[in-house]
Design a protein around this motif. Structure first.
Motif: not given
Lengths: 277, 146, 122
Positions: B22-28
């Motif tokens: 979803g809208k989580y960070t790139f590392e996610r």
């Protein structure tokens, strides 16, 4: 073009509803209301409850990002309702759901009990081996500003539980200690007054401990206080690895105790100048 | 009024929590890719052991299988595996360093706007990803145009 | 200490895998680049047996097999055990993964040894 993040306007709120006495699964309800600049999601909910939906439930208290009660899943990210301004979200439809990865008690109320249980499990307090000193102290522990800097970031945790809602491991593993508890485990083991690593190992050096963190970073993104739990977990891993190969803190970080007489002297030394009037 | 016993609704995301970043960070997203490539590589490794054990059935069986693997379809699969291995290895090097607490900076008082260890090591993340892309492209060129 | 030890090994084998897998890639897939022979030549039966008869190859492959199996299966076990399950089932997963790992290692070693001891001219 007017700026979507400041222009007061009608906003549609999609709120996830669940009444445990009636429903078996949650459903969505939509409400429209006027939102002014600076209005937080929490204020919008209060207005909704006052004007449109008196049965709407959520949990909140301080309304200023200190108590950690009003964590919600706002527009697909875990956020504190009191710290999130509606217009800053930049959308005309704002979805509000309870925090994922917790049991949903009612409407927007998550059951935070597992968070607190995991927090308690890692012994989140200073463990000093000399119990006599703790019970009847003969002096003060010394802590330099540098020593405090080692962990002070992690003391800002308000136990809002947003990090567990963001964590992909918590999504499937109910036993995983989670970012909050693990960061707190680091906060205490890194404290120079603490020598409880050995006592904490049985609680944290387990499968469901720090190694199920794969540095997805979602917890640190979600944290509303800048605690950066992911950082705490990685530092905890390093501390555990060093400890396991005998390179942990040699002296179990027991700080020197300043005798009470010296404390009094120090206070006198740094005393303010005598009053002149 | 209502006889339904009051019970909480289980709001755990389950596997969706792994796969939907979803809208989580790139590392996610890197976490997801690392997990997928890891599973792919271990599955391939087991197949690879079986496939190379085929040598024990003699020259004919071996050459037959190798002939099959020379087909363009298998070349593509091979390249996908190569790309997965390169990504997993380089992202793994990043994780190896960061999970031991390096490149993440030092703990400091959180002052708004907050910095995080994830943001602080992002230059490293970008360098590693650029390197991975470069190797994947170069590896592909020598694989297809020897 | 148990999980930290297991995880430390998971990290310690990484350099071994990178070096040995790099060699494996160079030999098998980049033969045109490094050895001047085509991939097909590198893969034919005689060449494969020829390679497998050197001690360095034997050591390389058994070491790579052990390292990659440990790394991969530790990771896989982590993924499986992150799924919701009882502690008892978690134990069963652990034991199964260990057994599978040992079996594959034994099988892989057997195949490598078979190649190493392949009768010359046979």
């Amino acid at each position: 073009m007017s700026d979507k993040t400041t222009t007061p306007r009608e906003i549609t709120f999609r709120v996830r509803r669940f009444d445990p006495d009636v429903d078996t699964a949650p459903h969505w309800s939509e409400y429209r209301q006027h939102v002014h600049d600076g209005m937080t999601v929490l204020e919008a909910l209060h207005q909704l409850k006052a004007e449109q939906e008196p049965t709407l439930s959520w949990r909140s208290s301080c309304r200023m990002g200190v108590c950690g009660s009003c964590g919600m899943f706002v527009n697909d990210l875990p956020q504190l309702a009191c710290q999130t301004q509606v217009l800053h979200l930049g959308t005309d439809v704002v979805t509000i759901a309870p925090l994922p990865n917790y049991d949903n008690v009612k409407d927007l109320v998550p059951d935070l009990a597992p968070l607190i249980e995991k927090h308690a499990a890692v012994k989140p307090y200073i463990i000093y081996l000399d119990q006599i000193e703790i019970d009847s102290p003969t002096g003060e522990f010394i802590q330099t500003p540098d020593q405090r800097e080692e962990f002070s970031q992690f003391t800002h945790c308000i136990k809002c539980g947003l990090c567990l809602a963001a964590c992909p491991t918590v999504a499937t593993d109910p036993l995983f200690l989670g970012p909050q508890a693990l960061a707190q485990a680091y906060r205490y083991t890194a404290d120079n007054r603490d020598c409880g690593m050995k006592e904490r190992i049985s609680a944290i050096d387990i499968f469901h401990g720090p190694y199920q963190c794969h540095l997805a970073g979602a917890c640190s993104q979600a944290c509303p206080k800048g605690v950066d739990p992911a950082f705490g977990i990685q530092l905890l891993k390093r501390a555990l690895v060093l400890d396991s190969i005998g390179f942990g803190k040699k002296k179990p970080s027991v700080a020197k105790i300043m005798p009470l007489a010296d404390v009094v002297k120090a206070i006198e030394e740094f005393a303010p100048p005598p009053r002149t009037v | 009024m209502n006889s339904k016993k009051s019970t909480a609704y289980n709001n755990r995301l389950g596997i969706k929590g792994w796969v939907y970043a979803g809208k989580y960070t790139f590392e996610r997203y890197l976490y997801l890719a690392h997990r997928l490539t890891g599973m792919g590589l271990i599955a391939y490794m087991l197949l690879h052991i079986l496939e190379t054990a085929n040598r024990m059935r003699g020259v004919v069986a071996w050459e037959g299988l190798m002939g099959l693997f020379a087909l363009p379809l298998f070349k593509m699969i091979e390249y996908a595996l190569f790309a997965a291995a390169v990504f997993h290895a380089l992202n793994g090097v990043r994780l190896l360093m960061t999970e031991l607490g390096f490149f993440l900076g030092r703990p400091k008082e959180p002052v708004y706007p907050y910095s995080s260890s994830i943001k602080r090591h992002r230059p490293l993340t970008y360098i590693i990803m650029a390197l991975a892309s470069l190797i994947i492209i170069l590896g592909g060129s020598s694989l297809f145009f020897p | 200490m148990r999980e930290t030890r297991l995880w430390s090994w998971h990290l310690l084998v990484i350099p071994i895998i990178i070096v040995l897998l790099g060699l494996h890639f160079a030999i098998m897939h980049y033969a045109p680049v490094f050895y001047g022979v085509s991939v097909e030549e590198a893969r034919n039966f005689e060449t494969m047996i020829e390679r497998g008869k050197s001690v360095s190859q034997l050591v390389l492959y058994i070491l790579l097999l052990a390292a990659a199996l440990y790394h991969g299966l530790y990771g896989l076990r982590g993924i499986i055990r992150e799924l919701p399950m009882t502690p008892a089932l978690g134990k069963i997963v652990d034991i199964t993964v260990i057994c599978v790992g040992l079996f594959i290692f034994a099988f892989g070693t057997y195949v490598t040894w078979w190649t190493f001891s392949y009768p010359v001219g046979g």
